[in-house]
Design a protein around this motif. Structure first.
Motif, PDB file in Angstrom:
ATOM      1  N   ARG A 116       0.797  -1.210   0.000  1.00  0.00           N
ATOM      2  CA  ARG A 116       0.000   0.000   0.000  1.00  0.00           C
ATOM      3  C   ARG A 116       0.833   1.265   0.000  1.00  0.00           C
ATOM      4  NH1 ARG A 116      -5.290  -1.498   1.964  1.00  0.00           N
ATOM      5  NH2 ARG A 116      -5.172  -3.747   2.261  1.00  0.00           N
ATOM      6  N   LEU A 117       2.012   1.196   0.594  1.00  0.00           N
ATOM      7  CA  LEU A 117       2.766   2.442   0.740  1.00  0.00           C
ATOM      8  C   LEU A 117       3.908   2.631  -0.219  1.00  0.00           C
ATOM      9  CD1 LEU A 117       1.650   2.209   4.040  1.00  0.00           C
ATOM     10  CD2 LEU A 117       2.590   4.422   3.703  1.00  0.00           C
ATOM     11  N   SER A 118       4.207   1.639  -1.023  1.00  0.00           N
ATOM     12  CA  SER A 118       5.374   1.806  -1.893  1.00  0.00           C
ATOM     13  C   SER A 118       5.137   2.862  -2.956  1.00  0.00           C
ATOM     14  CB  SER A 118       5.764   0.480  -2.535  1.00  0.00           C
ATOM     15  OG  SER A 118       4.679  -0.059  -3.228  1.00  0.00           O
ATOM     16  N   HIS A 119       3.876   3.281  -3.137  1.00  0.00           N
ATOM     17  CA  HIS A 119       3.627   4.307  -4.141  1.00  0.00           C
ATOM     18  C   HIS A 119       3.562   5.699  -3.556  1.00  0.00           C
ATOM     19  CE1 HIS A 119       3.083   1.316  -7.152  1.00  0.00           C
ATOM     20  NE2 HIS A 119       2.232   0.677  -6.397  1.00  0.00           N
ATOM     21  N   SER A 120       3.606   5.831  -2.249  1.00  0.00           N
ATOM     22  CA  SER A 120       3.636   7.193  -1.717  1.00  0.00           C
ATOM     23  C   SER A 120       4.946   7.534  -1.036  1.00  0.00           C
ATOM     24  CB  SER A 120       2.493   7.455  -0.730  1.00  0.00           C
ATOM     25  OG  SER A 120       1.835   6.305  -0.383  1.00  0.00           O
ATOM     26  N   VAL A 121       5.776   6.528  -0.787  1.00  0.00           N
ATOM     27  CA  VAL A 121       7.022   6.847  -0.093  1.00  0.00           C
ATOM     28  C   VAL A 121       8.090   5.833  -0.527  1.00  0.00           C
ATOM     29  CG1 VAL A 121       6.582   5.373   1.919  1.00  0.00           C
ATOM     30  CG2 VAL A 121       7.920   7.450   2.199  1.00  0.00           C
ATOM     31  N   ASN A 122       9.339   6.216  -0.412  1.00  0.00           N
ATOM     32  CA  ASN A 122      10.430   5.293  -0.729  1.00  0.00           C
ATOM     33  C   ASN A 122      10.586   4.310   0.410  1.00  0.00           C
ATOM     34  OD1 ASN A 122      11.212   6.696  -3.088  1.00  0.00           O
ATOM     35  ND2 ASN A 122      12.287   8.205  -1.829  1.00  0.00           N
ATOM     36  N   ILE A 123      10.327   3.057   0.115  1.00  0.00           N
ATOM     37  CA  ILE A 123      10.443   2.056   1.177  1.00  0.00           C
ATOM     38  C   ILE A 123      11.769   1.334   1.044  1.00  0.00           C
ATOM     39  CG2 ILE A 123       9.523  -0.067   2.123  1.00  0.00           C
ATOM     40  CD1 ILE A 123       6.832   0.788   1.522  1.00  0.00           C
TER      41      ILE A 123
ATOM     42  N   PRO B 194      15.853   1.353  -4.377  1.00  0.00           N
ATOM     43  CA  PRO B 194      15.672   2.184  -5.564  1.00  0.00           C
ATOM     44  C   PRO B 194      14.792   1.501  -6.606  1.00  0.00           C
ATOM     45  CG  PRO B 194      17.855   1.208  -5.569  1.00  0.00           C
ATOM     46  CD  PRO B 194      17.158   0.721  -4.331  1.00  0.00           C
ATOM     47  N   GLN B 195      13.757   2.197  -6.993  1.00  0.00           N
ATOM     48  CA  GLN B 195      12.804   1.591  -7.909  1.00  0.00           C
ATOM     49  C   GLN B 195      13.418   1.481  -9.290  1.00  0.00           C
ATOM     50  OE1 GLN B 195      12.294   4.189  -5.980  1.00  0.00           O
ATOM     51  NE2 GLN B 195      10.265   4.201  -5.046  1.00  0.00           N
ATOM     52  N   LYS B 196      13.122   0.377  -9.947  1.00  0.00           N
ATOM     53  CA  LYS B 196      13.734   0.138 -11.261  1.00  0.00           C
ATOM     54  C   LYS B 196      13.326   1.207 -12.268  1.00  0.00           C
ATOM     55  CE  LYS B 196      14.400  -4.821 -11.233  1.00  0.00           C
ATOM     56  NZ  LYS B 196      13.280  -5.668 -10.890  1.00  0.00           N
ATOM     57  N   GLU B 197      12.080   1.655 -12.160  1.00  0.00           N
ATOM     58  CA  GLU B 197      11.581   2.553 -13.200  1.00  0.00           C
ATOM     59  C   GLU B 197      12.205   3.946 -13.143  1.00  0.00           C
ATOM     60  OE1 GLU B 197       7.430   3.228 -12.596  1.00  0.00           O
ATOM     61  OE2 GLU B 197       7.531   2.651 -10.498  1.00  0.00           O
ATOM     62  N   PHE B 198      12.867   4.255 -12.068  1.00  0.00           N
ATOM     63  CA  PHE B 198      13.423   5.606 -11.949  1.00  0.00           C
ATOM     64  C   PHE B 198      14.919   5.661 -12.209  1.00  0.00           C
ATOM     65  CE2 PHE B 198       9.355   6.273 -10.842  1.00  0.00           C
ATOM     66  CZ  PHE B 198       8.975   6.041  -9.532  1.00  0.00           C
ATOM     67  N   ASP B 199      15.483   4.565 -12.676  1.00  0.00           N
ATOM     68  CA  ASP B 199      16.905   4.605 -13.002  1.00  0.00           C
ATOM     69  C   ASP B 199      17.105   5.521 -14.186  1.00  0.00           C
ATOM     70  OD1 ASP B 199      17.501   1.102 -12.254  1.00  0.00           O
ATOM     71  OD2 ASP B 199      17.646   2.888 -11.006  1.00  0.00           O
ATOM     72  N   ASP B 200      17.950   6.504 -14.027  1.00  0.00           N
ATOM     73  CA  ASP B 200      18.106   7.501 -15.084  1.00  0.00           C
ATOM     74  C   ASP B 200      18.874   6.981 -16.277  1.00  0.00           C
ATOM     75  OD1 ASP B 200      18.420  10.250 -12.745  1.00  0.00           O
ATOM     76  OD2 ASP B 200      16.707   9.499 -13.884  1.00  0.00           O
ATOM     77  N   ASP B 201      20.013   6.374 -16.009  1.00  0.00           N
ATOM     78  CA  ASP B 201      20.829   5.926 -17.135  1.00  0.00           C
ATOM     79  C   ASP B 201      21.475   4.600 -16.804  1.00  0.00           C
ATOM     80  OD1 ASP B 201      23.050   8.565 -16.113  1.00  0.00           O
ATOM     81  OD2 ASP B 201      22.845   6.533 -15.313  1.00  0.00           O
TER      82      ASP B 201
ATOM     83  N   LYS C  81      23.040  -3.675  -8.505  1.00  0.00           N
ATOM     84  CA  LYS C  81      23.881  -4.349  -7.485  1.00  0.00           C
ATOM     85  C   LYS C  81      23.250  -4.191  -6.115  1.00  0.00           C
ATOM     86  CE  LYS C  81      28.558  -3.810  -9.267  1.00  0.00           C
ATOM     87  NZ  LYS C  81      28.642  -2.410  -9.631  1.00  0.00           N
ATOM     88  N   ILE C  82      22.752  -3.001  -5.850  1.00  0.00           N
ATOM     89  CA  ILE C  82      22.155  -2.766  -4.540  1.00  0.00           C
ATOM     90  C   ILE C  82      20.882  -3.572  -4.380  1.00  0.00           C
ATOM     91  CG2 ILE C  82      21.040  -1.006  -3.127  1.00  0.00           C
ATOM     92  CD1 ILE C  82      23.068   0.944  -4.301  1.00  0.00           C
ATOM     93  N   ARG C  83      20.081  -3.599  -5.428  1.00  0.00           N
ATOM     94  CA  ARG C  83      18.830  -4.343  -5.334  1.00  0.00           C
ATOM     95  C   ARG C  83      19.072  -5.824  -5.098  1.00  0.00           C
ATOM     96  NH1 ARG C  83      16.528  -0.256  -9.109  1.00  0.00           N
ATOM     97  NH2 ARG C  83      17.722  -1.182 -10.803  1.00  0.00           N
ATOM     98  N   GLU C  84      20.187  -6.329  -5.600  1.00  0.00           N
ATOM     99  CA  GLU C  84      20.510  -7.739  -5.375  1.00  0.00           C
ATOM    100  C   GLU C  84      20.811  -8.025  -3.912  1.00  0.00           C
ATOM    101  OE1 GLU C  84      21.448 -10.352  -8.155  1.00  0.00           O
ATOM    102  OE2 GLU C  84      19.738  -9.092  -8.664  1.00  0.00           O
TER     103      GLU C  84
END
Lengths: 326, 470
Positions: A174-181, A216-223, A232-235
């Motif tokens: 429920r909250l992953s869309h309003s705040v960085n979890i 860090p959400q995958k969709e917001f990776d800039d480059d 690496k961090i997500r792993e």
């Protein structure tokens, strides 16, 4: 040499400057300004009581910043509903001032019936967005809008060794869309290294199955560079951490750790736990990014929703009380 | 690891020896006790024992010689203790019934023991591992852990695993009752209900069996002890813990456990115990309403060491335990433990955790007491309540229906709680029938008995016995 107005210097591949302008000094100027004004960082900790949330925050910021040290007795009874308590401190390092606010959520997950215990938290987050929005929409705006929005939410997963609990999934969904979890595995000194690896894998899989995008959400990776760093961090997430505010002597050095009958657990030793990784990630590399994602994405989402629902917000004076339209 | 001293028989001062001097029989002529039947008098001639003592009352005393002397007896651990082996006892004449405990033990050893242990607590607290560690088995080999999604629709289940363990000639039938799903949901209101219902069902089944006619092979599935796992992560007892213990303390012996104690430093363990204990002391029952299993107080004539141990045991509640069934190398020896980068936790090291205390308590010293308390207190409470509510219903029935009942036994028949009135009536009538049949045709009793169990348990609407009756 003529430049376009506003400093937009169109430079194609091979052109060189015919002299040194000094554009790069802007970084230094920014740095000076930041140092003077300081900046805000708001972090929320969520999880059932006793998981070491306050201790971890104290360890992260190497000072007694949590609610635990602000005079509230730790032996207080579990509140019947989830409360939101925030404590602010100004800490300084290397000439840079940071106004750090820790938002604690006592009572979360502690009751027998925990239905909707995430609602007070969701409400709080939206209220901060609303406050900011109101300031932004004012006719006469403050020079610097005080930022109380939650930049980061550390969610503490109990180290059961099995898998996520239903409550964990519900909250994060429920909250992953309003705040960085940022999920962390609390008190991870209860698991051996193998148990920890298995647990993390299972947790990651469950998060994926439930469509939970943690920071860090995958969709917001800039480059690409961002993507590979963040991959690496997500792993490695969720980080398995241990917190401590006590020092012990190990090999002639004083280290933060926990002393048991069978050994000393060093908090900052990467072989023992992933606290150092969490700290570096949270503070040393991604602090600014957390703020930016909160401002550019979460806040914007909230704002867009509000403006659409209301058919346009009128600039209001700060005396008006307008209910947040959730 | 040392066992507490066996506090079996003390030397009995038989009143008989008091009038050994006058050698007066009590009016009956009894032959002298043949020397091979007297307790062995080591190294002394029989004639030294002064005047003959004749047995009063002419009763035939059956002598069971202690096993070191009699080769035909099976060697069991209890038989090693011969109550007549002291030097001071060699001078006196004894009847010899101080070996009765040995006899009882020998019979029980042949029959074997049973014990039902329940484990309750949220998942992930190491219940299964602890059970495996306590009894050195692997009861949960094929267990599949559910993920969060699968758990959404899960209610609290009750699962039973039975294992037969044998050690030094003694057989134990161990049943572990597990409660998967307890405390795992978002809303855990009354999640202890299925646990309480299960315990009641076992009592009820035993009650029926006890009231039945064929009592030779009653299966005792009553829960003798419930290990309740308190999470080490909280700040003491949680609301769920308190509610569970309050709901169940009158039905089962609750032994609280502080799980996964390797999460805590020694100081934290002390602090946590300090926080939790006030809720559990029997003095505080007025305030908190929880009555856990109380260790029986020592007799005043126990030796100091035993008393000291007993005190330590009481002070250790809740036991801070660690479980492991994997063997790791520590300081050159192989121990059961957990291997961390910062050290090795040894399960059987009493400076690391209270596992040894718990095991000793559960298996070596208090197993029988747990069963006794279950039988004498919890089961009796249940039975009394049951009978009370049943007699009330029977009285109501009688007044209402004004049935002309033939004789109609008044002995209490177990009633399934919540069952409709007509069922009770049916059950009562069935039992009446049974008793009458027993008088007439004894050989048909076992079948009827068996059937009545089945039918009353399943509560089938089409009861074959009804056809017979009508």
């Amino acid at each position: 040499i003529s430049h376009g107005h506003g400093g937009s210097h169109s430079s194609s591949g091979g052109s060189t400057l015919l002299g040194y302008i000094g554009i790069d000094t802007i970084i230094e100027q920014m740095r000076k300004k930041t140092m003077k004004t300081g900046f805000d960082f708001n972090i929320m900790v969520v999880g059932p009581s006793g998981l070491g949330k306050s201790t971890l925050v104290n360890t992260l910021f190497k000072s007694q910043v949590s609610r635990k040290s602000a005079g509230w007795a730790r032996d207080e009874k579990i509140p019947k509903t989830v409360e939101i308590k925030s404590v602010s401190h100004v800490i300084e390092e290397g000439g840079v001032k940071m106004k750090l606010t820790i938002v604690d959520t006592p009572g979360f997950g502690d009751q027998i019936n925990n239905d909707n215990c995430w609602e007070p938290i969701s409400k709080y987050i939206n209220e901060q967005f609303e406050k900011f929005l109101k300031e932004e929409v004012n006719i006469t705006r403050k020079k610097r809008i005080p930022d109380t929005r939650v930049h980061c939410c550390l969610y503490f997963i109990p180290p059961t060794g099995h898998c996520l609990r239903q409550l964990d999934v519900e909250f994060m969904r429920r909250l992953s869309h309003s705040v960085n979890i940022i999920p962390v595995i609390a008190k991870s000194d209860t698991m051996t290294i193998e148990e920890r690896q298995e647990f993390k894998q299972r947790v990651r899989k469950e998060l994926e199955n439930n469509g939970i995008e943690f920071y860090p959400q995958k969709e917001f990776d800039d480059d690409m560079e961002d993507k590979s760093d963040n991959d690496k961090i997500r792993e490695t997430m969720p980080f398995a951490v241990v917190g401590s505010d006590k020092e012990h002597q190990v090999n002639g050095k004083r280290v933060l750790g926990r002393k048991t009958a069978w050994g000393i657990i060093e908090v900052e030793n990467p072989n023992h736990c992933e606290f150092a990784q969490l700290r570096d990630f949270l503070i040393r590399s991604h602090l600014q990014d957390l703020k930016e994602v909160t401002h550019n994405i979460h806040y914007e989402t909230y704002r867009a929703k509000r403006l659409n629902d209301n058919g346009g917000l009128h600039p209001i004076s700060s005396n008006d009380t307008q209910e947040s339209n959730l | 690891m040392h066992d507490p001293p066996h506090h079996g028989g003390h030397s009995h001062q038989h009143p008989l020896e008091a009038h050994g001097a006058d050698g007066e029989a009590e009016g009956l002529d009894c032959p002298h006790t043949p020397s091979y039947l007297r307790p062995p008098v080591a190294g002394r001639a029989q004639s030294d024992s002064g005047s003959d003592i004749s047995l009063p009352l002419g009763r035939s005393v059956e002598f069971e010689l202690p096993s070191p002397v009699s080769p035909s007896r099976p060697r069991s651990p209890w038989a090693l203790f011969d109550p007549y082996n002291n030097n001071e006892d060699q001078d006196k004449e004894y009847v010899g019934f101080a070996t009765l405990p040995n006899q009882v033990h020998r019979k029980s050893v042949k029959k074997g023991f049973d014990f039902t242990l329940m484990v309750a607590g949220e998942s992930g607290l190491g219940k299964s591992t602890l059970v495996n560690s306590l009894f050195l088995t692997d009861l949960y080999k094929d267990r599949k852990l559910l993920n969060a999604e699968e758990r959404i629709t899960q209610t609290v289940e009750i699962t039973k695993h039975t294992v037969d363990i044998e050690e030094k000639g003694v057989k134990l039938k161990l049943t572990i009752v597990d409660t998967p799903g307890f405390g795992d949901a978002v809303n855990n209101t009354e999640c202890w209900k299925s646990v309480a219902d299960y315990i009641d069902q076992q009592f009820e089944q035993y009650f029926r069996d006890e009231s039945g006619l064929n009592r030779k092979n009653i299966q005792d599935n009553r829960v003798h002890c419930c290990l309740y796992f308190i999470s080490p992560f909280g700040h003491g007892l949680r609301p769920l813990d308190v509610e569970f213990m309050r709901a169940l303390h009158e039905k089962v012996n609750i032994v609280p456990i502080l799980a996964k104690a390797d999460t805590l430093t020694p100081i934290e363990v002390k602090k946590k115990k300090f926080k939790v204990r006030p809720f559990l002391l029997k003095e505080e029952i007025e305030q908190y309403g929880i009555k856990i299993y109380q260790f029986p107080d020592c007799d005043s004539d126990e030796d100091e060491e035993f008393k000291q141990q007993d005190l330590e045991l009481k002070e250790s509640i809740p036991f801070a335990v660690i479980g492991s069934n994997t063997v790791v190398e520590a300081k050159g020896k192989r121990v059961r433990g957990r291997l961390y980068p910062w050290g090795i936790v040894e399960v059987e090291n009493s400076t690391h955790c209270d596992f040894i205390k718990l095991r000793n308590m559960l298996v070596r010293t208090h197993m029988q007491d747990l069963k006794d308390v279950t039988r004498e207190t919890h089961y009796e409470n249940y039975r009394a309540q049951c009978i009370q509510s049943m007699t009330r219903m029977v009285v109501k029935e009688r007044n209402r229906n004004k049935l002309t009942r033939e004789s109609g036994t008044d002995f209490p028949i177990p009633m399934v709680p919540g069952v409709a009135e007509s069922e009770t009536e049916k059950l009562i009538r069935e039992k009446d029938e049974e008793v009458r049949h027993a008088d007439r045709a004894p050989d048909s009793v076992p079948d009827r008995e068996h059937e009545s169990h089945q039918s009353s348990e399943q509560q089938e609407p089409s009861d074959p016995r009804d056809d017979r009756e009508r």
